[in-house]
Design a protein around this motif. Structure first.
Motif, PDB file in Angstrom:
ATOM      1  N   ALA A 201       2.532   2.497  -3.918  1.00 50.33           N
ATOM      2  CA  ALA A 201       1.209   2.652  -3.313  1.00 50.33           C
ATOM      3  C   ALA A 201       0.343   3.557  -4.166  1.00 50.33           C
ATOM      4  O   ALA A 201       0.852   4.422  -4.889  1.00 50.33           O
ATOM      5  CB  ALA A 201       1.331   3.225  -1.899  1.00 50.33           C
ATOM      6  N   ILE A 202      -0.961   3.359  -4.064  1.00 45.11           N
ATOM      7  CA  ILE A 202      -1.918   4.280  -4.656  1.00 45.11           C
ATOM      8  C   ILE A 202      -2.137   5.410  -3.643  1.00 45.11           C
ATOM      9  O   ILE A 202      -2.476   5.148  -2.482  1.00 45.11           O
ATOM     10  CB  ILE A 202      -3.260   3.587  -4.941  1.00 45.11           C
ATOM     11  CG1 ILE A 202      -3.075   2.408  -5.887  1.00 45.11           C
ATOM     12  CG2 ILE A 202      -4.264   4.575  -5.515  1.00 45.11           C
ATOM     13  CD1 ILE A 202      -4.304   1.517  -5.978  1.00 45.11           C
ATOM     14  N   LEU A 203      -1.936   6.631  -4.060  1.00 38.98           N
ATOM     15  CA  LEU A 203      -2.149   7.776  -3.176  1.00 38.98           C
ATOM     16  C   LEU A 203      -3.507   8.395  -3.478  1.00 38.98           C
ATOM     17  O   LEU A 203      -3.795   8.755  -4.620  1.00 38.98           O
ATOM     18  CB  LEU A 203      -1.044   8.809  -3.376  1.00 38.98           C
ATOM     19  CG  LEU A 203      -1.131  10.046  -2.468  1.00 38.98           C
ATOM     20  CD1 LEU A 203      -0.953   9.659  -1.008  1.00 38.98           C
ATOM     21  CD2 LEU A 203      -0.100  11.091  -2.880  1.00 38.98           C
ATOM     22  N   ILE A 204      -4.335   8.515  -2.444  1.00 37.61           N
ATOM     23  CA  ILE A 204      -5.672   9.068  -2.599  1.00 37.61           C
ATOM     24  C   ILE A 204      -5.679  10.508  -2.103  1.00 37.61           C
ATOM     25  O   ILE A 204      -5.504  10.767  -0.904  1.00 37.61           O
ATOM     26  CB  ILE A 204      -6.722   8.245  -1.823  1.00 37.61           C
ATOM     27  CG1 ILE A 204      -6.571   6.735  -2.112  1.00 37.61           C
ATOM     28  CG2 ILE A 204      -8.121   8.736  -2.152  1.00 37.61           C
ATOM     29  CD1 ILE A 204      -6.795   6.355  -3.535  1.00 37.61           C
ATOM     30  N   ALA A 205      -5.850  11.463  -3.007  1.00 37.97           N
ATOM     31  CA  ALA A 205      -5.968  12.869  -2.652  1.00 37.97           C
ATOM     32  C   ALA A 205      -7.442  13.240  -2.520  1.00 37.97           C
ATOM     33  O   ALA A 205      -8.331  12.396  -2.682  1.00 37.97           O
ATOM     34  CB  ALA A 205      -5.291  13.728  -3.710  1.00 37.97           C
ATOM     35  N   ASP A 206      -7.712  14.506  -2.248  1.00 37.83           N
ATOM     36  CA  ASP A 206      -9.097  14.935  -2.039  1.00 37.83           C
ATOM     37  C   ASP A 206      -9.991  14.646  -3.237  1.00 37.83           C
ATOM     38  O   ASP A 206     -11.175  14.336  -3.081  1.00 37.83           O
ATOM     39  CB  ASP A 206      -9.142  16.437  -1.731  1.00 37.83           C
ATOM     40  CG  ASP A 206      -8.577  16.760  -0.352  1.00 37.83           C
ATOM     41  OD1 ASP A 206      -8.450  15.823   0.467  1.00 37.83           O
ATOM     42  OD2 ASP A 206      -8.262  17.940  -0.107  1.00 37.83           O
ATOM     43  N   ASP A 207      -9.407  14.749  -4.440  1.00 41.20           N
ATOM     44  CA  ASP A 207     -10.211  14.544  -5.644  1.00 41.20           C
ATOM     45  C   ASP A 207     -10.045  13.157  -6.256  1.00 41.20           C
ATOM     46  O   ASP A 207     -10.468  12.915  -7.380  1.00 41.20           O
ATOM     47  CB  ASP A 207      -9.888  15.609  -6.692  1.00 41.20           C
ATOM     48  CG  ASP A 207      -8.412  15.640  -7.063  1.00 41.20           C
ATOM     49  OD1 ASP A 207      -7.617  14.938  -6.387  1.00 41.20           O
ATOM     50  OD2 ASP A 207      -8.052  16.350  -8.008  1.00 41.20           O
TER      51      ASP A 207
END
Length: 281
Positions: A213-219
Motif C-alpha cells: 500500500a501507499i502510506l500517506i503521512a502528514d507531509d
C-alpha cells in the motif's frame, strides 16, 4: 455487439497475505464452461458455499467491495475483478480459503500476470457487449459518476484531496488489455497514517504494509510512487473492478471523488437499465 466468451486454459494457485486479516490466504483459479460467470467458492467453510460475482451479490462497500451473505463474505475482490475485466474473462471459478483474496502488492498486477500466464481461451458461446446511447449518472453529495456514449471502455477520474500532503490528481485511459497492463494494473491502494491505529483496533488492515500500500503521512506519500497520479490511477482500477459486477458495456465513465459505494450504485443502474431496456449495440 458480441464477442466470444473467454476463460483460462489451465488452473493456477497463489498464496499471499490478506490485507485485513494479516494471515496467509490461497486462491486457486480454475477454468469454467460457457455461461457460468465468475464464481467465488469459500473452500475453508464446511459447506463450501459459492456465489457469482454480480451486483446482486454485493454485501458491503465499506472501504472495499465485499461479496456474500449475512453468514459469509469475501472482501476486497475489486483488484482481482479488475484484472478479469481488463482481460475480458467471463467464466472462472475462484476457490479461496479465507474471507479475502491476497492483497499482493496492493494493485492488480500480480493477478493480471497470473491470468495471462495461465493462458486465455476463447469459447464457443458469445457474450453481448452493450452500448449506451444516452448519458447515465449517479451522485451523492460532491461525489459523481457519469457514463457518456462511447464506442470504447474509457474512464476519467478526478481525485480531489483535502489532505495537506496530497494534491488533486487526474487520470484518463481507455481500458484495453495492454493499456490496463501498462498504465493501471500496477497502481496501488493507499491509506493514511493517522487512520492506521484506528483501523487495526477495529480488526482491519492487519496485513497492511509499505509492501502492499501507499502510506500517506502528514507531509505526503512515505513510499516512492510508481506514477505521479498513482492514486487517481488506482481509483480507475477500482472502477474497472467494480464494473465487472455489471453486464459488459462500452462507454466513457467520468468520475469525481467516487469510491466503491458510488461504483456499486452505478453498476446497479447499468444492470437494471440493460435488463429493462435491452440496450444492444
Amino acid at each position: 455487439m458480441v464477442r466470444k466468451q473467454r476463460t483460462i486454459k489451465k488452473k493456477f494457485s497463489y498464496t499471499g497475505v490478506g490485507l485485513h486479516t494479516g494471515e496467509d490466504v490461497t486462491i486457486t483459479c480454475k477454468p469454467l464452461a460457457v455461461n457460468q460467470g465468475i464464481k467465488f467458492k469459500r473452500v475453508d467453510l464446511p459447506d463450501q458455499p459459492e456465489l457469482e460475482a454480480t451486483v446482486e451479490n454485493v454485501y458491503s462497500t465499506n472501504r472495499c467491495t465485499t461479496l456474500g451473505t449475512a453468514k459469509w463474505q469475501i472482501n476486497t475482490v475489486e483488484h482481482l475483478l479488475a484484472a478479469l475485466n481488463a482481460l475480458r474473462i467471463d467464466n472462472l471459478l475462484i476457490e479461496i480459503d479465507a474471507n479475502e483474496p491476497p492483497i499482493t502488492d496492493g494493485s492488480a498486477k500480480v493477478f493480471y500476470n497470473l491470468l495471462q500466464e495461465a493462458g486465455i481461451e476463447k469459447q464457443k458461446e458469445e457474450v453481448t457487449v452493450y452500448q449506451f446511447d444516452q448519458p447515465l449518472y449517479v451522485t451523492e453529495g460532491k461525489h459523481y459518476l457519469t457514463i457518456l456514449p462511447c464506442d470504447q471502455f474509457k474512464v476519467s477520474y478526478t481525485f480531489v484531496s483535502k489532505h495537506q500532503g496530497l494534491t488533486d490528481q487526474f487520470a484518463e485511459l481507455v481500458i484495453s488489455e495492454e493499456e490496463f497492463k501498462k498504465q493501471i494494473s500496477s497502481a496501488r491502494t493507499f491509506g493514511f497514517a493517522d487512520e492506521i491505529e484506528k483501523l487495526q483496533q477495529a480488526g482491519l488492515a492487519l496485513g497492511g504494509s509499505l509492501d502492499n500500500a501507499i502510506l500517506i503521512a502528514d507531509d505526503g506519500p512515505v513510499n516512492q510512487l510508481r506514477f505521479s497520479n498513482e492514486i487517481a490511477r488506482h481509483k480507475i482500477l477500482d472502477i474497472v473492478g467494480d464494473m465487472k459486477l455489471a453486464p459488459e458495456f462500452r462507454g466513457h465513465i467520468i468520475a469525481v471523488r467516487s469510491g466503491h459505494k458510488l461504483n456499486f450504485k452505478l453498476a446497479k443502474r447499468i444492470k437494471r437499465l440493460i435488463t429493462e431496456e435491452a440496450l444492444l449495440c
